[in-house]
Design an enzyme around this catalytic site. Structure first.
Site, PDB file in Angstrom:
ATOM      1  N   THR A  38       9.028   4.531   4.871  1.00 20.98           N
ATOM      2  CA  THR A  38       8.569   3.166   4.636  1.00 20.98           C
ATOM      3  C   THR A  38       9.773   2.282   4.370  1.00 20.98           C
ATOM      4  O   THR A  38      10.817   2.769   3.932  1.00 20.98           O
ATOM      5  CB  THR A  38       7.575   3.140   3.454  1.00 20.98           C
ATOM      6  OG1 THR A  38       7.068   1.816   3.313  1.00 20.98           O
ATOM      7  CG2 THR A  38       8.196   3.580   2.143  1.00 20.98           C
ATOM      8  N   GLU A  91       3.176   5.162   0.338  1.00 21.70           N
ATOM      9  CA  GLU A  91       3.354   6.020  -0.846  1.00 21.70           C
ATOM     10  C   GLU A  91       2.031   6.505  -1.434  1.00 21.70           C
ATOM     11  O   GLU A  91       2.004   7.396  -2.273  1.00 21.70           O
ATOM     12  CB  GLU A  91       4.093   5.248  -1.956  1.00 21.70           C
ATOM     13  CG  GLU A  91       5.550   4.972  -1.696  1.00 21.70           C
ATOM     14  CD  GLU A  91       5.782   3.670  -0.932  1.00 21.70           C
ATOM     15  OE1 GLU A  91       4.874   3.230  -0.199  1.00 21.70           O
ATOM     16  OE2 GLU A  91       6.887   3.114  -1.058  1.00 21.70           O
ATOM     17  N   LYS A 141       5.617  -9.261   5.733  1.00 22.74           N
ATOM     18  CA  LYS A 141       4.827  -8.346   6.567  1.00 22.74           C
ATOM     19  C   LYS A 141       4.216  -9.132   7.731  1.00 22.74           C
ATOM     20  O   LYS A 141       3.327  -9.952   7.544  1.00 22.74           O
ATOM     21  CB  LYS A 141       3.744  -7.659   5.752  1.00 22.74           C
ATOM     22  CG  LYS A 141       3.351  -6.335   6.386  1.00 22.74           C
ATOM     23  CD  LYS A 141       2.490  -5.501   5.479  1.00 22.74           C
ATOM     24  CE  LYS A 141       2.655  -4.028   5.815  1.00 22.74           C
ATOM     25  NZ  LYS A 141       1.694  -3.181   5.121  1.00 22.74           N
ATOM     26  N   TRP A 199       6.948  -4.396   8.534  1.00 24.25           N
ATOM     27  CA  TRP A 199       7.830  -5.021   7.541  1.00 24.25           C
ATOM     28  C   TRP A 199       9.079  -5.638   8.154  1.00 24.25           C
ATOM     29  O   TRP A 199       9.678  -5.074   9.067  1.00 24.25           O
ATOM     30  CB  TRP A 199       8.288  -3.999   6.512  1.00 24.25           C
ATOM     31  CG  TRP A 199       7.236  -3.505   5.573  1.00 24.25           C
ATOM     32  CD1 TRP A 199       6.770  -2.230   5.476  1.00 24.25           C
ATOM     33  CD2 TRP A 199       6.541  -4.259   4.564  1.00 24.25           C
ATOM     34  NE1 TRP A 199       5.823  -2.152   4.478  1.00 24.25           N
ATOM     35  CE2 TRP A 199       5.660  -3.384   3.903  1.00 24.25           C
ATOM     36  CE3 TRP A 199       6.579  -5.603   4.166  1.00 24.25           C
ATOM     37  CZ2 TRP A 199       4.824  -3.792   2.867  1.00 24.25           C
ATOM     38  CZ3 TRP A 199       5.737  -6.012   3.136  1.00 24.25           C
ATOM     39  CH2 TRP A 199       4.882  -5.115   2.499  1.00 24.25           C
TER      40      TRP A 199
HETATM   41  P1  AMP Z   1       2.879   0.036   3.886  1.00 22.73           P
HETATM   42  O1  AMP Z   1       3.555   1.046   3.049  1.00 22.73           O
HETATM   43  O2  AMP Z   1       3.663  -0.388   5.070  1.00 22.73           O
HETATM   44  O3  AMP Z   1       1.479   0.452   4.231  1.00 22.73           O
HETATM   45  O4  AMP Z   1       2.739  -1.293   3.025  1.00 22.73           O
HETATM   46  C1  AMP Z   1       2.098  -1.311   1.781  1.00 22.73           C
HETATM   47  C2  AMP Z   1       2.043  -2.732   1.287  1.00 22.73           C
HETATM   48  O5  AMP Z   1       1.291  -3.546   2.196  1.00 22.73           O
HETATM   49  C3  AMP Z   1       1.361  -2.929  -0.047  1.00 22.73           C
HETATM   50  O6  AMP Z   1       2.204  -2.622  -1.124  1.00 22.73           O
HETATM   51  C4  AMP Z   1       1.003  -4.400   0.025  1.00 22.73           C
HETATM   52  O7  AMP Z   1       2.123  -5.229  -0.251  1.00 22.73           O
HETATM   53  C5  AMP Z   1       0.621  -4.568   1.482  1.00 22.73           C
HETATM   54  N1  AMP Z   1      -0.827  -4.366   1.637  1.00 22.73           N
HETATM   55  C6  AMP Z   1      -1.469  -3.249   2.043  1.00 22.73           C
HETATM   56  N2  AMP Z   1      -2.796  -3.443   2.056  1.00 22.73           N
HETATM   57  C7  AMP Z   1      -3.015  -4.715   1.637  1.00 22.73           C
HETATM   58  C8  AMP Z   1      -4.177  -5.506   1.412  1.00 22.73           C
HETATM   59  N3  AMP Z   1      -5.390  -5.056   1.648  1.00 22.73           N
HETATM   60  N4  AMP Z   1      -3.986  -6.762   0.955  1.00 22.73           N
HETATM   61  C9  AMP Z   1      -2.757  -7.256   0.719  1.00 22.73           C
HETATM   62  N5  AMP Z   1      -1.625  -6.555   0.922  1.00 22.73           N
HETATM   63  C10 AMP Z   1      -1.747  -5.301   1.367  1.00 22.73           C
END
Ligand code: AMP
Length: 548
Positions: free
Chosen positions: A183, A326, A437, A442
């Protein structure tokens, strides 16, 4: 007094064997350029066992990392099972990362072999010379005519698997690593999350339940979320746990292709980032979506208006889920409670727009980051969201940045800022991690800022995300020029171009007099965002038609 139950290890092979025995007549369907490929669970399971044998033939070590660079296909799902069921470690590679990051990830994880879809070879082949330990590349023919490089490491998937013997699966330690997924870090290289057999087992069970995704045997599940994102939100595992049919889109990720597949394959359950559902919105009258019973959105906030538009057109809102690589990733789902029925329609929509409730197995708290003081669940106090549980990471693979992401009492610091209501429903309000994002992928603000500040005319540069109707967020750069220096938007964007992926390039450059600072002199993105609250992206901004 201790309980008198068996010390049964929670591993994937018995789950696989159960599906093989019970659901042999269920199917996995993969969309290809030449129509759909159908495979019964029975045939898929036989192929998965031969794939396990193929890993032996290739001499992959007992805990060897096996990379995948692939679309959502039944073969990719077979890899999701064959690799951990032989004790090896599945390592899904994000095909959209840029070259330097992929090189780092493959070398850091010590990948011994990588399974690649042929259509992705043009990207992959360029990187191959940078991979230090990769001994084999298994090319999965997907009908593309991309050139297979003349390299002794290249192996044809079909020949390899057809020539291999099926193997018995078995893993005796539930804490053994089963899969890895990297990540983005705010700075520096991506960080490796390592799932265990036990964490995937428990996460799979949770995802089946009504407090998770609620996937049933009668479902036909279409994962739009790429299999290389955050453990595919459990969607390469949970359908196999429960015997649901899987419908896999292959490289056809455009909204029209997804809509056509939902309609022709009578999909009942699908999940993806909001960008996909925004793209499909104009198509809701043009396809038959009557089979759908659940659409899940996550990875970024699902806008209330989007969910409501689906509810009005299709009768089903988008179920909002939150999680991280994570957290395996399912950590909260915005479920309706029976008492919500008494709420007005507007209040119900507000409830659904929240990130929702943690399932059994995940605990959350909100804290003041500097002091660790825990804040009340009154939906007003906001603090850093922290979680813990058996499918939440406890550290990053071989990475000294782990300490900053975990508290001394063992909670994961998510980098998200939230309020929690009295019932325990999470509402994200901000993010402390300096990342943007865009379309579910990212972009590192810090990386862009450092590159911009290397330009001689730039004194300060701060990158923030601004709302975008299609990609949810896009980066813009706020730049302070050196006294007397001149540089225009195009010049600064051109300066970034050789260093970052095209879709990382800021959509706009805004020239400001000063970047607001915190009391200790750091850039205050919060104040900068407030300062630019009325900012709107120039019409037609966003240089990319499709991510990647
Ligand atoms: P990733 O590890 O790439 O899946 O990113 C995780 C991050 O995406 C989280 O810590 C949030 O900042 C964002 N994220 C994931 N799901 C949501 C959601 N339903 N609403 C807002 N942000 C989200």
């Amino acid at each position: 007094m201790q309980g008198l139950m068996q010390d049964y290890q929670l591993t994937l092979p018995p789950v696989f064997a159960r599906a093989e025995r019970m659901y042999g007549d269920k199917e996995l369907v993969t969309a290809t350029a030449d129509g759909v490929l159908r495979q019964s669970y029975a045939d898929w399971a036989a192929e998965t066992r031969r794939l396990g044998g193929a890993l032996d033939t290739l001499g992959i070590s007992a805990e060897g990392r096996v990379g995948t660079f692939a679309w959502n296909t039944a073969r990719h799902v077979a890899l999701y099972w064959a690799i951990p069921c032989t004790g090896r470690v599945l390592h899904t590679l994000n095909i959209r990362l840029f070259a330097e990051q992929l090189t780092y990830i493959v070398n850091h994880a010590d990948d011994e072999v990588i399974f690649v879809d042929r259509s992705l070879l043009p990207v992959f082949t360029k990187l191959l010379p940078t991979f230090e330990k990769v001994r084999h590349v298994v090319v999965m023919d997907d009908g593309a005519d991309a050139v297979v490089p003349d390299d002794p490491r290249m192996i044809d998937y079909r020949e390899l698997v057809d020539g291999a013997e099926p193997v018995d699966f078995g893993v005796d330690d539930e804490n053994r690593a089963a899969a890895m997924c990297y990540t983005s870090g705010t700075t520096g290289n991506p960080k490796g999350v390592v799932y265990s057999q036990r964490s995937l087992y428990l996460h799979g069970l949770s995802a089946m339940m009504s407090t998770g995704l609620g996937i049933r045997e009668t479902d036909r599940v279409l994962p739009v979320v790429p299999l290389f994102h955050a453990n595919a939100w459990g969607l390469a595992q949970t359908p196999i746990f429960t015997g649901a049919d899987l419908v896999l889109p292959g490289p056809g990720m455009a909204p029209e292709a997804i809509a056509a597949l939902i309609s022709s394959e009578r999909v009942t359950f699908t999940a993806g980032v909001p960008t996909i559902w925004m793209g499909m919105l104009p198509l809701l009258d043009s396809y038959d979506f009557s089979s759908l019973r659940r659409i899940v959105g996550g990875g970024s906030a699902v806008p209330k208006a989007l969910s409501e538009a689906y509810r009005e057109k299709l009768g089903i809102p988008i179920v909002h889920a939150w999680g991280m690589t994570e957290t395996s990733p399912l950590a909260s789902v915005s479920l309706q409670r029976s008492s919500d029925a008494a709420l007005s329609a507007v209040d119900q929509a507000d409830q659904r727009a929240r990130q929702g409730f943690c399932p059994v197995g995940v605990e959350c708290r909100i804290v003041v980051p500097d002091t660790g003081e825990e804040l009340p669940w009154d939906d007003t106090a906001t603090g850093e969201l922290q979680v813990r549980g058996p499918w939440i990471a406890s550290g990053y693979y071989d990475d000294d940045r782990s300490a900053e992401s975990f508290t001394s009492d063992g909670w994961l610091r998510t980098g998200d800022v939230a309020a929690v209501d009295t019932h325990g429903s999470i509402r994200l309000v901000d993010r402390t991690k300096d990342l943007v994002k865009s379309g579910g992928e990212w972009i590192s603000s810090v990386e862009l800022e450092n590159r911009l500040m290397a330009h001689p005319a730039v004194a300060e540069a701060a990158v923030i995300g601004v709302p975008h109707p299609r990609w949810q967020e896009r980066p813009i750069a706020c730049v302070v020029l050196e006294d007397g220096a001149t540089a225009g938007k195009d010049e600064l964007i051109d300066h970034l171009r050789p260093h970052v992926a095209k879709w990382w390039l800021p959509d706009d450059v805004v020239f400001i007099d000063e970047v607001p600072k915190t009391s200790v002199g750091k850039f205050s993105k919060k104040d900068l965002r407030a300062q630019l609250a009325d900012y709107v992206l120039p019409a037609g901004a966003s240089p990319v038609d499709e991510l990647g």
